[in-house]
Design a protein around this motif. Sequence first.
Motif, PDB file in Angstrom:
ATOM      1  N   LYS A  53       8.858   1.036   6.274  1.00  0.00           N
ATOM      2  CA  LYS A  53       8.958   0.451   4.941  1.00  0.00           C
ATOM      3  C   LYS A  53       9.652  -0.903   5.039  1.00  0.00           C
ATOM      4  O   LYS A  53      10.600  -1.069   5.814  1.00  0.00           O
ATOM      5  CB  LYS A  53       9.726   1.378   4.002  1.00  0.00           C
ATOM      6  CG  LYS A  53       9.014   2.700   3.754  1.00  0.00           C
ATOM      7  CD  LYS A  53       9.735   3.544   2.732  1.00  0.00           C
ATOM      8  CE  LYS A  53       9.029   4.884   2.539  1.00  0.00           C
ATOM      9  NZ  LYS A  53       7.653   4.744   2.032  1.00  0.00           N
ATOM     10  N   ASN A 143       0.316 -10.263   1.136  1.00  0.00           N
ATOM     11  CA  ASN A 143       0.416  -8.967   0.445  1.00  0.00           C
ATOM     12  C   ASN A 143      -0.123  -7.825   1.295  1.00  0.00           C
ATOM     13  O   ASN A 143       0.442  -6.736   1.345  1.00  0.00           O
ATOM     14  CB  ASN A 143      -0.331  -9.015  -0.895  1.00  0.00           C
ATOM     15  CG  ASN A 143       0.538  -9.578  -2.011  1.00  0.00           C
ATOM     16  OD1 ASN A 143       1.731  -9.823  -1.819  1.00  0.00           O
ATOM     17  ND2 ASN A 143      -0.061  -9.811  -3.163  1.00  0.00           N
ATOM     18  N   ASP A 147       1.854  -4.145   2.680  1.00  0.00           N
ATOM     19  CA  ASP A 147       1.571  -2.802   2.173  1.00  0.00           C
ATOM     20  C   ASP A 147       1.014  -1.919   3.288  1.00  0.00           C
ATOM     21  O   ASP A 147       1.095  -2.259   4.470  1.00  0.00           O
ATOM     22  CB  ASP A 147       0.661  -2.851   0.942  1.00  0.00           C
ATOM     23  CG  ASP A 147      -0.723  -3.436   1.233  1.00  0.00           C
ATOM     24  OD1 ASP A 147      -1.162  -3.402   2.398  1.00  0.00           O
ATOM     25  OD2 ASP A 147      -1.371  -3.922   0.275  1.00  0.00           O
ATOM     26  N   TYR A 148       0.443  -0.782   2.910  1.00  0.00           N
ATOM     27  CA  TYR A 148       0.013   0.220   3.897  1.00  0.00           C
ATOM     28  C   TYR A 148      -1.035  -0.314   4.868  1.00  0.00           C
ATOM     29  O   TYR A 148      -1.196   0.204   5.979  1.00  0.00           O
ATOM     30  CB  TYR A 148      -0.545   1.445   3.164  1.00  0.00           C
ATOM     31  CG  TYR A 148      -1.856   1.171   2.450  1.00  0.00           C
ATOM     32  CD1 TYR A 148      -3.079   1.421   3.063  1.00  0.00           C
ATOM     33  CD2 TYR A 148      -1.860   0.636   1.161  1.00  0.00           C
ATOM     34  CE1 TYR A 148      -4.273   1.146   2.413  1.00  0.00           C
ATOM     35  CE2 TYR A 148      -3.043   0.365   0.504  1.00  0.00           C
ATOM     36  CZ  TYR A 148      -4.251   0.614   1.131  1.00  0.00           C
ATOM     37  OH  TYR A 148      -5.434   0.336   0.499  1.00  0.00           O
ATOM     38  N   ASN A 189       7.497  -4.654  -5.454  1.00  0.00           N
ATOM     39  CA  ASN A 189       7.163  -3.242  -5.248  1.00  0.00           C
ATOM     40  C   ASN A 189       6.795  -2.913  -3.814  1.00  0.00           C
ATOM     41  O   ASN A 189       6.642  -1.733  -3.466  1.00  0.00           O
ATOM     42  CB  ASN A 189       6.015  -2.835  -6.167  1.00  0.00           C
ATOM     43  CG  ASN A 189       6.471  -2.661  -7.606  1.00  0.00           C
ATOM     44  OD1 ASN A 189       7.650  -2.432  -7.860  1.00  0.00           O
ATOM     45  ND2 ASN A 189       5.545  -2.793  -8.548  1.00  0.00           N
ATOM     46  N   ARG A 190       6.656  -3.912  -2.991  1.00  0.00           N
ATOM     47  CA  ARG A 190       6.351  -3.682  -1.578  1.00  0.00           C
ATOM     48  C   ARG A 190       7.614  -3.529  -0.728  1.00  0.00           C
ATOM     49  O   ARG A 190       7.527  -3.389   0.485  1.00  0.00           O
ATOM     50  CB  ARG A 190       5.486  -4.829  -1.040  1.00  0.00           C
ATOM     51  CG  ARG A 190       4.028  -4.759  -1.503  1.00  0.00           C
ATOM     52  CD  ARG A 190       3.269  -6.039  -1.185  1.00  0.00           C
ATOM     53  NE  ARG A 190       1.824  -5.842  -1.245  1.00  0.00           N
ATOM     54  CZ  ARG A 190       1.110  -5.797  -2.353  1.00  0.00           C
ATOM     55  NH1 ARG A 190       1.714  -5.939  -3.524  1.00  0.00           N
ATOM     56  NH2 ARG A 190      -0.201  -5.612  -2.317  1.00  0.00           N
TER      57      ARG A 190
END
Length: 290
Positions: A53, A143, A147-148, A189-190
């Motif tokens: 994360k 972005n 993220d994932y 939010n990331r």
Amino acid sequence: MTTNYEIPENITKLLSTYKRNQDSYNELIRNGGYLPPNQELLIDAITALSMRKNILLKGPTGAGKTKFAETLSSLFQQPMFNVNCSVDLDAESLLGFKTLAYEGDKQVIDFVPGPVINAMQHGTFLYIDEINMAKPETLPLINGVLDYRRTITNPFTNEIVTANEGFNVIAAINEGYVGTVPLNEALKNRFVVIEIPYIEGEQLKQLIETNTQLKDRKTIDLFVKLSSDLIQAVYQGKVAEDAASIRALLDACDLSTFIPARRAIQRAIIDKLDEDREREFVLNLTETLF
């Protein structure tokens, strides 16, 4: 009804390794690593990074955010590529650029990877400093990296780059400064946010002892008291955060081993302040203590 939460095995192993290697961590601190105000701060950061994360270090200037990132990099034994954000940050600064090169006698166009591509390809840490200094239209370029997906289409080569194992992202933010902009929700939010407070009391004393040339205990105690008073003044709105910078305080401690402490504080802290009333306030505190 009570819910039992299981800690993933890889995190259990990592945290147990950290506890077993406490001596190694103490050695890291003695060599200039970050001394956290509490154990939970370190464990939470280790846990988040172990789960791949992104973490956002949030706190006042000079509180040790960059030093914390460097310490985490050392604990994970991962090199760290750096991005220093500014209003001039562009795609080339993040991803890389094209340049002319030679293959024998033939001139070719070569791509030189930037910090984001380097960190992804090498599977290392990426540190984005002062992330809210960048123009809002620049950061959405990465972005997909945050993220994932952990991927990006390189706009200069059209190559799809996927991050290798070990890639992690740490960012830092200073809020409320000239030139900063609020992070948009998609970007925020990331990240998992970790608040970095000022270091105070016994921990600050240890930091001074291990990271500066100042060894006189009485003088160290006075600097710790000065720091505490400055932090309270920041909370009360009497001075800017710059006045309570731990980085600046350590500079003053070093200088005080060769010049009088009051002059050291003048050079390292007071003269950096913009407003006369702030400079006068810190000067009065200094003269009272020293």
